[in-house]
Design an enzyme around this catalytic site. Structure first.
Site, PDB file in Angstrom:
ATOM      1  N   SER A   7       0.847  -1.193   0.000  1.00  0.00           N
ATOM      2  CA  SER A   7       0.000   0.000   0.000  1.00  0.00           C
ATOM      3  C   SER A   7       0.882   1.242   0.000  1.00  0.00           C
ATOM      4  CB  SER A   7      -0.897   0.017   1.235  1.00  0.00           C
ATOM      5  OG  SER A   7      -1.522   1.276   1.339  1.00  0.00           O
ATOM      6  N   HIS A  32      -1.383  -1.389  -4.191  1.00  0.00           N
ATOM      7  CA  HIS A  32      -2.625  -0.958  -3.555  1.00  0.00           C
ATOM      8  C   HIS A  32      -2.605   0.558  -3.383  1.00  0.00           C
ATOM      9  CE1 HIS A  32      -6.203  -1.737  -1.090  1.00  0.00           C
ATOM     10  NE2 HIS A  32      -5.759  -0.796  -0.266  1.00  0.00           N
ATOM     11  N   ASP A  34      -4.643   3.766  -2.031  1.00  0.00           N
ATOM     12  CA  ASP A  34      -5.719   4.170  -1.118  1.00  0.00           C
ATOM     13  C   ASP A  34      -6.170   5.596  -1.405  1.00  0.00           C
ATOM     14  OD1 ASP A  34      -6.079   1.928   0.663  1.00  0.00           O
ATOM     15  OD2 ASP A  34      -4.052   2.343   1.399  1.00  0.00           O
ATOM     16  N   MET A  36      -8.633   8.530  -0.374  1.00  0.00           N
ATOM     17  CA  MET A  36      -9.432   8.959   0.791  1.00  0.00           C
ATOM     18  C   MET A  36      -9.886  10.399   0.607  1.00  0.00           C
ATOM     19  SD  MET A  36      -6.984   7.593   3.815  1.00  0.00           S
ATOM     20  CE  MET A  36      -6.428   5.902   3.920  1.00  0.00           C
ATOM     21  N   HIS A  65      -8.349   1.414  -4.170  1.00  0.00           N
ATOM     22  CA  HIS A  65      -9.294   1.266  -3.063  1.00  0.00           C
ATOM     23  C   HIS A  65      -9.926   2.626  -2.788  1.00  0.00           C
ATOM     24  CE1 HIS A  65      -9.683   0.248   1.541  1.00  0.00           C
ATOM     25  NE2 HIS A  65     -10.848   0.337   0.950  1.00  0.00           N
ATOM     26  N   MET A  67     -11.958   4.948  -0.811  1.00  0.00           N
ATOM     27  CA  MET A  67     -12.596   5.228   0.490  1.00  0.00           C
ATOM     28  C   MET A  67     -13.198   6.623   0.384  1.00  0.00           C
ATOM     29  SD  MET A  67      -9.667   3.577   2.893  1.00  0.00           S
ATOM     30  CE  MET A  67      -8.477   3.692   1.569  1.00  0.00           C
ATOM     31  N   MET A 136     -11.894  -5.431   5.295  1.00  0.00           N
ATOM     32  CA  MET A 136     -11.117  -4.450   6.068  1.00  0.00           C
ATOM     33  C   MET A 136     -10.819  -5.061   7.432  1.00  0.00           C
ATOM     34  SD  MET A 136     -10.506  -1.875   4.160  1.00  0.00           S
ATOM     35  CE  MET A 136      -9.558  -1.080   5.449  1.00  0.00           C
ATOM     36  N   PHE A 142      -6.406   5.070   8.016  1.00  0.00           N
ATOM     37  CA  PHE A 142      -5.009   5.268   8.405  1.00  0.00           C
ATOM     38  C   PHE A 142      -4.222   3.968   8.272  1.00  0.00           C
ATOM     39  CE2 PHE A 142      -7.747   8.133  10.735  1.00  0.00           C
ATOM     40  CZ  PHE A 142      -7.178   9.364  10.437  1.00  0.00           C
ATOM     41  N   GLY A 144      -0.883   1.627   9.561  1.00  0.00           N
ATOM     42  CA  GLY A 144      -0.203   1.382  10.829  1.00  0.00           C
ATOM     43  C   GLY A 144      -1.074   0.977  12.002  1.00  0.00           C
ATOM     44  N   ASP A 174      -7.072  -5.980   4.173  1.00  0.00           N
ATOM     45  CA  ASP A 174      -6.429  -4.662   4.198  1.00  0.00           C
ATOM     46  C   ASP A 174      -6.419  -4.122   5.621  1.00  0.00           C
ATOM     47  OD1 ASP A 174      -5.378  -2.219   3.545  1.00  0.00           O
ATOM     48  OD2 ASP A 174      -7.135  -1.519   2.422  1.00  0.00           O
ATOM     49  N   GLY A 175      -5.196  -3.956   6.153  1.00  0.00           N
ATOM     50  CA  GLY A 175      -5.031  -3.381   7.487  1.00  0.00           C
ATOM     51  C   GLY A 175      -4.295  -4.320   8.413  1.00  0.00           C
ATOM     52  N   GLY A 176      -3.072  -3.940   8.759  1.00  0.00           N
ATOM     53  CA  GLY A 176      -2.313  -4.740   9.715  1.00  0.00           C
ATOM     54  C   GLY A 176      -1.778  -6.049   9.166  1.00  0.00           C
ATOM     55  N   GLY A 196       1.055  -2.045   4.111  1.00  0.00           N
ATOM     56  CA  GLY A 196       1.717  -0.746   3.977  1.00  0.00           C
ATOM     57  C   GLY A 196       2.934  -0.685   4.874  1.00  0.00           C
TER      58      GLY A 196
END
Ligand code: DX5
Ligand code: ZN
Length: 215
Positions: A7, A32, A34, A36, A65, A67, A136, A142, A144, A174-176, A196
């Protein structure tokens, strides 16, 4: 093996083309991106112009993606900018079926993202049209943040649905995402892991990509 989608949110925006070229060289499968808008999520990133500029520097599969609220208005410009896949949020559009058709009419792959609180059942009558379901594993907005372990059950449910329903969408998280949860996610049915911080923040990015991919 899973596909790895770095990401760019965690990259150095002042050196974006170089950062992308590096992860491409190191074996990333997808990129990826993002987007936003400061409304659907409490953060602002970049728009279609940045996607178009990066397109000139990369052959990676562009996973965009969105958002953003009112995605229908922006889908054609992201498709023209070079998206290979556009993922919209189920929560961001009133007429998800129409939004999906708009993406498909643009001639590119189509995905729907589900926020942590959204059950997969909202996709019941559109899932046959989808190339990707994006789970998600954090609340969007965000990079991290910590992976939400409750989402593992959602992934397993989607995987079972795919198997018994004779469906062929890909499951993306997506995320962590990181080397430490990649194998568990793969076992649960994940095909694509977005990462990311775990890639752009790593001292050895090549090792991070290889460890997430599982080779
Ligand atoms: C979050 C974004 C993610 C983010 C992931 O809203 O959609 O793609 O970049 O970042 P990490 O991998 O650091 O959790
Ligand atoms: Zn994302």
């Amino acid at each position: 093996m899973v596909k790895v989608a770095p990401s760019v949110l965690a990259a150095d925006f002042a050196r974006l083309a170089e950062e992308v070229a590096e992860v491409e060289k190191l074996g990333a499968d997808w990129l990826h991106l993002d987007v936003m808008d400061g409304h659907f999520v409490p953060n602002i990133s970049f728009g279609a112009d940045v996607v178009r500029s990066l397109r000139q520097h990369s052959k990676l599969f562009f996973d965009v993606h969105l958002m953003i609220e009112n995605p229908d208005q922006y889908i054609p410009s992201f498709a023209r900018a070079g998206a290979d896949l556009i993922v919209v949020h189920a929560e961001a559009t009133r007429h998800l079926d129409r939004t999906i058709d708009l993406i498909k009419e643009a001639g590119i792959k189509c995905g729907v993202a589900l926020n942590p609180h959204t059950p997969p059942e909202v996709l019941e009558f559109v899932i046959h049209k989808l190339d990707v379901v994006l789970v998600m594993t954090v609340n969007p907005g965000f990079g991290g943040q910590a992976f939400n372990p409750v989402m593992t059950q959602k992934i397993k449910d989607l995987n079972e649905w795919r198997e018994y329903g004779g469906l062929d969408f890909l499951i993306e998280i997506d995320g962590g995402g990181s080397p430490s949860n990649a194998r568990e996610l793969e076992a649960a049915g994940v095909d694509v892991i977005v990462a990311g911080t775990a890639i752009f923040g790593a001292a050895d990015r090549a090792a991070a990509i290889a460890a997430i991919a599982g080779d």
